[in-house]
Enzyme design. Structure first.
Site, short mmCIF file in Angstrom:
data_model
loop_
_atom_site.label_atom_id
_atom_site.label_comp_id
_atom_site.label_asym_id
_atom_site.label_seq_id
_atom_site.Cartn_x
_atom_site.Cartn_y
_atom_site.Cartn_z
N GLN A 172 47.83 31.55 41.19
CA GLN A 172 48.72 32.70 41.36
C GLN A 172 49.94 32.37 42.22
O GLN A 172 50.91 33.13 42.22
CB GLN A 172 47.96 33.87 42.00
CG GLN A 172 46.91 34.49 41.11
CD GLN A 172 47.50 35.25 39.92
OE1 GLN A 172 48.71 35.53 39.86
NE2 GLN A 172 46.66 35.57 38.95
N CYS A 317 38.22 40.78 35.29
CA CYS A 317 36.76 40.64 35.19
C CYS A 317 36.08 41.81 35.86
O CYS A 317 35.15 42.40 35.32
CB CYS A 317 36.30 39.36 35.86
SG CYS A 317 37.20 37.96 35.27
#
Ligand code: PLP
Length: 369
Positions: A172, A317
């Site tokens: 990220q 998720c």
């Protein structure tokens, strides 16, 4: 559509598509073939390796191409023989947490974070100084949900001389903040192409000198034996181009996203009961993780979707499982507030008017609740 979910994935940059097309249409040779058609393709992979290496300031030989960040993380955690202890932070991506616990390592240890989502130096010290200290520690450079940037260089200097390898998941971070492998002082680093406007299904593990890993895929000798299988040529070429652009345009992208984020946060603060998680610590310039007292985050996400605005309710998720964010749980955030969370992650091509529209739509949804 207003797309505000760039931490989930980014659109492929048009210039990346252009770079990839010849390797889908024209140059189909196998990079392992010795004749000209193979050598052309091999040379394209070499160029991409240089481009990805430049993004994090390493030599091309330190790059192992993988199928993405998940594979790079799994591979990194095989940097030592099974059975050795691994410690990972409590807010890691599942592709670090699960292999740390399951890959035959007798014990996975979690390093806790404070209320801002920062690794607590006390927790790290405790893990390192335990009688059975870990052989590998994995701490992400920037978190996908709250955007918090960890002091990896500080952790590396604390570990110096302790015979503990350090891995960082920089998936990220790259393309959003400057990332230097050597300045961070890590031994291993994971990268992913689709978070930096490259294609999905491609990533890399960056290996420090003298680090040894146990390959997961064997039987072809590609990537110097670290990762067997005919290379995803177009994907690698696209990743290389995306890395080159991310490096060239870093400052301009960062400034732009920061301007948008400030505007967005000004609007959010006008909503009573809004909380910006980890606001007090260093965060990625594109990420805002918001709690809205008394609101259901999933419902809000769907209402925004009806207005053609895409945001996330945390990591994909966790959303799929219907659970509230494990990152917020690790930060000790109250369950009710955690369930109200939505994540806005901006991108280089978002505009001020999109932010204005988002703020307006959000306010009207909240007012109608
Ligand atoms: N690490 C972090 C922090 C991520 O946010 C993600 C993707 O969501 C990954 C790893 C996995 O990367 P990939 O989707 O390329 O497998």
């Amino acid at each position: 559509m207003i797309y505000f979910d760039h931490n989930a994935t980014t659109p492929v940059d048009e210039r990346v598509v252009e770079a990839m097309l010849p390797y889908l249409k024209t140059f189909y040779g196998n990079p392992s073939s010795l004749y000209r058609a193979g050598r052309i393709v091999r040379s394209a992979i070499d160029t991409a390796r240089e481009q990805v290496a430049a993004l994090v300031g390493v030599t091309p030989a330190q790059i192992i191409f993988t199928s993405g960040g998940t594979e790079a993380n799994n591979l990194a955690l095989r940097a030592l023989s099974t059975g050795s202890k691994i410690a990972v932070s409590a807010i890691e991506h599942p592709s670090v947490i699960e292999p740390a616990l399951k890959n035959g390592h007798n014990e996975g240890v979690s390093i806790s974070v404070d209320e801002n989502g920062l690794i607590s130096p006390y927790a790290l010290e405790k893990v390192v100084q335990s009688s059975n200290s870990p052989a590998l520690i994995s701490v992400m450079l920037a978190n996908n949900e709250n955007g918090v940037i960890q002091d990896i260089a500080g952790i590396a200097s604390f570990l110096k001389g302790k015979r503990i390898s350090l891995h960082t998941d920089a998936v990220q971070a790259v393309g959003k903040i400057p990332v230097s492998f050597s300045q961070l002082g890590v031994d291993l680093m994971s990268l992913s192409s689709h978070k930096i406007y490259g294609p999905k299904g491609c990533g890399a593990l960056v290996m420090g000198k003298g680090i040894d890993i146990e390959p997961m895929l064997v039987g072809g000798g590609q990537e110097r034996g670290w990762r067997a299988g005919t290379e995803n040529v177009a994907g690698i070429v696209g990743f290389g181009k995306a890395a080159e652009l991310a490096l060239q345009e870093l400052e301009q992208r960062t400034d732009h996203m920061l301007t948008l984020r400030n505007k967005l946060e000004l609007g959010l603060k006008e909503i009573i009961g809004s909380v910006i998680f980890s606001e007090q610590v260093e965060r990625l310039p594109n990420t805002v993780f918001i709690g809205l007292q008394g609101v259901d985050g999933e419902m809000l996400l769907m209402q925004l979707d009806q207005k053609n605005i895409a945001v996330s309710s945390g990591s994909a998720c966790a959303s799929a499982g219907g659970k509230s964010s494990p990152v917020l749980a690790a930060m000790g955030v109250d369950q009710q507030l955690a369930k109200s969370a939505i994540r806005v992650s901006l991108g280089k091509d978002n505009t001020e008017s999109e932010v204005d529209e988002f703020n307006e739509v959000l306010k009207s949804i909240i007012n109608n609740l």
